[in-house]
Write an enzyme that holds these catalytic residues in place. Structure first.
Site, PDB file in Angstrom:
ATOM      1  N   MET A  30       2.131  20.114  18.383  1.00  0.00           N
ATOM      2  CA  MET A  30       2.976  21.169  18.953  1.00  0.00           C
ATOM      3  C   MET A  30       2.376  22.540  18.629  1.00  0.00           C
ATOM      4  O   MET A  30       3.078  23.556  18.697  1.00  0.00           O
ATOM      5  CB  MET A  30       4.400  21.061  18.419  1.00  0.00           C
ATOM      6  CG  MET A  30       5.054  19.733  18.813  1.00  0.00           C
ATOM      7  SD  MET A  30       6.852  19.776  18.789  1.00  0.00           S
ATOM      8  CE  MET A  30       7.159  20.204  17.100  1.00  0.00           C
ATOM      9  N   GLY A  36      -3.414  20.641   8.169  1.00  0.00           N
ATOM     10  CA  GLY A  36      -2.987  19.279   8.505  1.00  0.00           C
ATOM     11  C   GLY A  36      -3.480  18.888   9.893  1.00  0.00           C
ATOM     12  O   GLY A  36      -4.051  17.807  10.095  1.00  0.00           O
ATOM     13  N   HIS A  37      -3.271  19.787  10.861  1.00  0.00           N
ATOM     14  CA  HIS A  37      -3.777  19.533  12.220  1.00  0.00           C
ATOM     15  C   HIS A  37      -5.299  19.422  12.206  1.00  0.00           C
ATOM     16  O   HIS A  37      -5.876  18.573  12.889  1.00  0.00           O
ATOM     17  CB  HIS A  37      -3.372  20.668  13.168  1.00  0.00           C
ATOM     18  CG  HIS A  37      -1.895  20.838  13.342  1.00  0.00           C
ATOM     19  ND1 HIS A  37      -1.205  21.887  12.794  1.00  0.00           N
ATOM     20  CD2 HIS A  37      -0.974  20.091  14.008  1.00  0.00           C
ATOM     21  CE1 HIS A  37       0.078  21.792  13.122  1.00  0.00           C
ATOM     22  NE2 HIS A  37       0.246  20.716  13.855  1.00  0.00           N
ATOM     23  N   GLN A  61      12.641  17.194  21.753  1.00  0.00           N
ATOM     24  CA  GLN A  61      12.794  16.652  20.406  1.00  0.00           C
ATOM     25  C   GLN A  61      13.452  17.628  19.431  1.00  0.00           C
ATOM     26  O   GLN A  61      13.587  17.329  18.248  1.00  0.00           O
ATOM     27  CB  GLN A  61      11.448  16.162  19.856  1.00  0.00           C
ATOM     28  CG  GLN A  61      10.469  17.263  19.499  1.00  0.00           C
ATOM     29  CD  GLN A  61       9.103  16.683  19.195  1.00  0.00           C
ATOM     30  OE1 GLN A  61       8.423  16.157  20.088  1.00  0.00           O
ATOM     31  NE2 GLN A  61       8.695  16.734  17.942  1.00  0.00           N
TER      32      GLN A  61
HETATM   33  P1  AMP Z   1       3.235  18.887  14.823  1.00  0.00           P
HETATM   34  O1  AMP Z   1       2.399  19.908  15.512  1.00  0.00           O
HETATM   35  O2  AMP Z   1       4.024  19.435  13.680  1.00  0.00           O
HETATM   36  O3  AMP Z   1       4.048  18.045  15.773  1.00  0.00           O
HETATM   37  O4  AMP Z   1       2.222  17.895  14.143  1.00  0.00           O
HETATM   38  C1  AMP Z   1       1.193  17.298  14.902  1.00  0.00           C
HETATM   39  C2  AMP Z   1       0.592  16.190  14.087  1.00  0.00           C
HETATM   40  O5  AMP Z   1       0.083  16.736  12.871  1.00  0.00           O
HETATM   41  C3  AMP Z   1       1.614  15.112  13.684  1.00  0.00           C
HETATM   42  O6  AMP Z   1       1.009  13.828  13.806  1.00  0.00           O
HETATM   43  C4  AMP Z   1       1.909  15.447  12.268  1.00  0.00           C
HETATM   44  O7  AMP Z   1       2.302  14.334  11.490  1.00  0.00           O
HETATM   45  C5  AMP Z   1       0.573  15.978  11.793  1.00  0.00           C
HETATM   46  N1  AMP Z   1       0.742  16.819  10.600  1.00  0.00           N
HETATM   47  C6  AMP Z   1       1.608  17.854  10.444  1.00  0.00           C
HETATM   48  N2  AMP Z   1       1.518  18.350   9.197  1.00  0.00           N
HETATM   49  C7  AMP Z   1       0.573  17.618   8.554  1.00  0.00           C
HETATM   50  C8  AMP Z   1       0.026  17.642   7.238  1.00  0.00           C
HETATM   51  N3  AMP Z   1       0.423  18.524   6.316  1.00  0.00           N
HETATM   52  N4  AMP Z   1      -0.937  16.732   6.931  1.00  0.00           N
HETATM   53  C9  AMP Z   1      -1.350  15.829   7.857  1.00  0.00           C
HETATM   54  N5  AMP Z   1      -0.878  15.755   9.110  1.00  0.00           N
HETATM   55  C10 AMP Z   1       0.076  16.636   9.459  1.00  0.00           C
END
Ligand code: AMP
Length: 301
Positions: A30, A36-37, A61
């Site tokens: 998103m 993390g990304h 969501q």
């Molecule tokens: P989001 O943009 O928050 O929907 O996250 C996109 C992807 O990044 C999802 O698969 C999350 O689980 C993953 N993600 C978000 N934060 C982290 C993190 N701190 N470490 C690893 N993966 C992450």
């Protein structure tokens, strides 16, 4: 890196890559990228020839309109970071492209999708996640899709969905990336005030306390929860939930099992944070072999 906004063009691009014998990896996001990304993108870059990152803030969501409105967005910065990491395609469709007029179908994973996050955020949360991820997996048709352990329940729900709907993509899970003090990276961390940021570390400390208790031999689920709750309370943080569950089924565990997941969600100020830890139970030490009297006992290697 190219940016694609159109589903038909996305399909055509992947079809051409596939025809050239290239494997395809998808990282659904998103946006508002953080380390993390980046870890997911690096994993995809290493494993696949053609790397697609989707960027779509999925209205379906979000259970709170204020959360959706406040969600950080900066596509230009995200695109620059993805390009830097060697991503081939940023797939950034509009809401109308994803949900055209007349859209009427949703995907619900019963049971798994209704507890913890599903209970707190409402059943619509995982229905929104599953529906959009099913669509992304259909449009991009990757060999591998990458998700973060940070959203452990999301991974379990999506694995169930992929198995139940015969979606052929392999789901890879990347470990949670953390700040030096342990706070799990999240796009929502930017909303924390300096004081809230200090208190937010209590989530990972609670997980650490649970891990230590299990390592020291605690096997009672309620006792493990109590030490984790105490770590939160030290920072004045009250969880929405803090649960010891099986990592695949999310069934609560009264007794620590061979594989355990401690999952926590809490508001720190107005910011909702989640975190979790996979905690295997160390195998009990092997029972000493009994030797016949007078025999030379062999040392364990
Ligand atoms: P989001 O943009 O928050 O929907 O996250 C996109 C992807 O990044 C999802 O698969 C999350 O689980 C993953 N993600 C978000 N934060 C982290 C993190 N701190 N470490 C690893 N993966 C992450």
């Amino acid at each position: 890196m190219i940016t694609i906004r159109d589903k038909a063009q996305m399909r055509a691009h992947v079809a051409a890559a596939r025809a050239a014998g290239r494997s395809v990896g998808l990282v659904p996001t998103m946006g508002a990228f953080h380390a993390g990304h980046h870890a997911l993108m690096r994993a995809a870059r290493e494993a696949c020839d053609e790397v697609v990152v989707s960027l779509f803030v999925n209205p379906a969501q979000f259970n709170e309109t204020s959360d959706l409105a406040a969600y950080p967005r900066d596509e230009a910065r995200d695109a620059a970071e993805a390009a830097e990491l060697g991503v081939d395609v940023l797939f950034a469709p509009s809401a109308e492209e994803v949900y055209p007029p007349g859209f009427a179908t949703s995907v619900r994973v019963e049971g798994l999708g209704d507890v913890l996050e599903g209970a707190e955020r409402g059943p619509g949360h995982f229905i929104g996640v599953c529906t959009v991820v099913a669509k992304l997996l259909n449009v991009v048709a990757p060999d591998v899709a990458f998700f973060g352990q940070k959203d452990a329940q999301q991974v379990a729900v999506l694995r169930r969905m992929a198995a139940d709907l015969d979606i052929p993509a392999r789901l890879e899970v990347v470990p949670t990336v953390r700040e030096p003090d342990g706070l799990a990276m999240s796009s929502r961390n930017v909303h924390l005030s300096p004081d809230e940021r200090r208190r937010a570390v209590s989530l990972s400390q609670a997980l650490g306390a649970a891990r230590d208790a299990i390592a020291e031999g605690e096997r009672d689920g309620a006792a493990v929860r109590d030490v984790a709750l105490a770590a939160l309370a030290r920072h004045g943080v009250e969880p929405e939930y803090l649960a010891l569950v099986h990592p695949d089924t999310f069934e609560p565990l009264a007794t620590v099992g061979a594989r355990n997941l401690v999952a926590v969600a809490a508001r720190v100020g107005r910011t909702r944070l989640i975190d979790n830890a996979l905690i295997p139970t160390p195998r009990p030490a092997p029972v000493a072999t009994l030797h016949a009297e007078g025999a030379n006992p062999k040392k364990e290697p």
